[in-house]
Design a protein around this motif. Sequence first.
Motif, PDB file in Angstrom:
ATOM      1  N   THR A 102       0.829  -1.210   0.000  1.00 13.74           N
ATOM      2  CA  THR A 102       0.000   0.000   0.000  1.00 13.74           C
ATOM      3  C   THR A 102       0.862   1.257   0.000  1.00 13.74           C
ATOM      4  OG1 THR A 102      -0.149  -0.030   2.411  1.00 13.74           O
ATOM      5  CG2 THR A 102      -1.906  -1.139   1.186  1.00 13.74           C
ATOM      6  N   ASP A 133     -10.595   4.888 -12.623  1.00 15.91           N
ATOM      7  CA  ASP A 133     -10.912   3.703 -11.832  1.00 15.91           C
ATOM      8  C   ASP A 133      -9.614   3.216 -11.195  1.00 15.91           C
ATOM      9  OD1 ASP A 133     -11.514   1.185 -10.820  1.00 15.91           O
ATOM     10  OD2 ASP A 133     -12.449   0.455 -12.659  1.00 15.91           O
ATOM     11  N   MET A 136      -9.129  -2.849  -8.608  1.00 18.67           N
ATOM     12  CA  MET A 136      -9.323  -3.583  -7.361  1.00 18.67           C
ATOM     13  C   MET A 136      -8.822  -5.001  -7.541  1.00 18.67           C
ATOM     14  SD  MET A 136     -10.737  -1.749  -5.002  1.00 18.67           S
ATOM     15  CE  MET A 136     -10.856   0.010  -5.196  1.00 18.67           C
ATOM     16  N   GLY A 137      -8.793  -5.733  -6.454  1.00 19.52           N
ATOM     17  CA  GLY A 137      -8.475  -7.158  -6.504  1.00 19.52           C
ATOM     18  C   GLY A 137      -7.076  -7.430  -7.023  1.00 19.52           C
ATOM     19  N   PRO A 144      -6.162  -8.545   0.055  1.00 21.14           N
ATOM     20  CA  PRO A 144      -7.159  -7.462   0.038  1.00 21.14           C
ATOM     21  C   PRO A 144      -6.640  -6.096   0.481  1.00 21.14           C
ATOM     22  CG  PRO A 144      -7.785  -9.186   1.619  1.00 21.14           C
ATOM     23  CD  PRO A 144      -6.496  -9.595   1.006  1.00 21.14           C
ATOM     24  N   SER A 147      -6.581  -3.038  -2.038  1.00 20.54           N
ATOM     25  CA  SER A 147      -7.943  -2.616  -2.406  1.00 20.54           C
ATOM     26  C   SER A 147      -8.610  -1.879  -1.257  1.00 20.54           C
ATOM     27  CB  SER A 147      -8.789  -3.826  -2.813  1.00 20.54           C
ATOM     28  OG  SER A 147      -8.278  -4.414  -3.983  1.00 20.54           O
ATOM     29  N   LEU A 151      -9.992   1.990  -1.173  1.00 21.95           N
ATOM     30  CA  LEU A 151     -11.370   2.320  -0.800  1.00 21.95           C
ATOM     31  C   LEU A 151     -11.413   3.332   0.343  1.00 21.95           C
ATOM     32  CD1 LEU A 151     -13.085  -1.181  -1.059  1.00 21.95           C
ATOM     33  CD2 LEU A 151     -13.437   0.798  -2.548  1.00 21.95           C
ATOM     34  N   ALA A 167     -15.196   3.311  -8.439  1.00 27.34           N
ATOM     35  CA  ALA A 167     -14.566   2.109  -7.875  1.00 27.34           C
ATOM     36  C   ALA A 167     -15.588   0.991  -7.801  1.00 27.34           C
ATOM     37  CB  ALA A 167     -14.004   2.397  -6.498  1.00 27.34           C
ATOM     38  N   PRO A 169     -15.830  -2.417  -5.994  1.00 32.41           N
ATOM     39  CA  PRO A 169     -15.205  -3.317  -5.021  1.00 32.41           C
ATOM     40  C   PRO A 169     -15.458  -4.784  -5.357  1.00 32.41           C
ATOM     41  CG  PRO A 169     -17.057  -2.186  -4.010  1.00 32.41           C
ATOM     42  CD  PRO A 169     -16.903  -1.636  -5.391  1.00 32.41           C
TER      43      PRO A 169
END
Length: 169
Positions: A102, A133, A136-137, A144, A147, A151, A167, A169
């Motif tokens: 992250t 966009d 995700m994933g 996770p 993602s 969020l 987004a 999810p």
Amino acid sequence: DVIDVGAQSSHPDAQEVPADEEVRRLVPVVDLLLTSGARVSVDTTRPLVMLAMQQFGVHVINDVNGMRDPQAVAAVAAGRCEVVVMFSRSPDARAHRMAGATEGLLDAMCAFFADRVQVLEAAGVGRDRIVLDPGMGFFLGDTPEPSLHVLRHLRVLQERTGMRVMAAP
């Protein structure tokens, strides 16, 4: 508000589908949705499919490859629909199983989006047609955490880019 359809999976284990087969699969579904009054988005990375679906009258082209292909940029510049530009750590149009931290993720996204918006604008695609966009994933990592981090920071991403952010999810 918009129904997003696609005929080529981006899952890491999915098989490749030729562009003409992608169009063949999309036409009956898109036709039914458009004639019933739906706003339709087509999820594709292929310029041929983008052109065909814009001629068919779709409202949005959604590119999980982030408009990295110059021919994709030319294809959407030739039309009038909105364009969803997705961020991905994957080197191509398919998600990959890979570690994803992250730290620095939002900075990487903002830099990617700034570059893509500049390229699209230079090709004649107005900012009002572009939606970002964050992906995700598997597009962000094999756990996770990336993602969930995105969020939690969607507002920050929107403020830093000054663009509409979507987004899923």
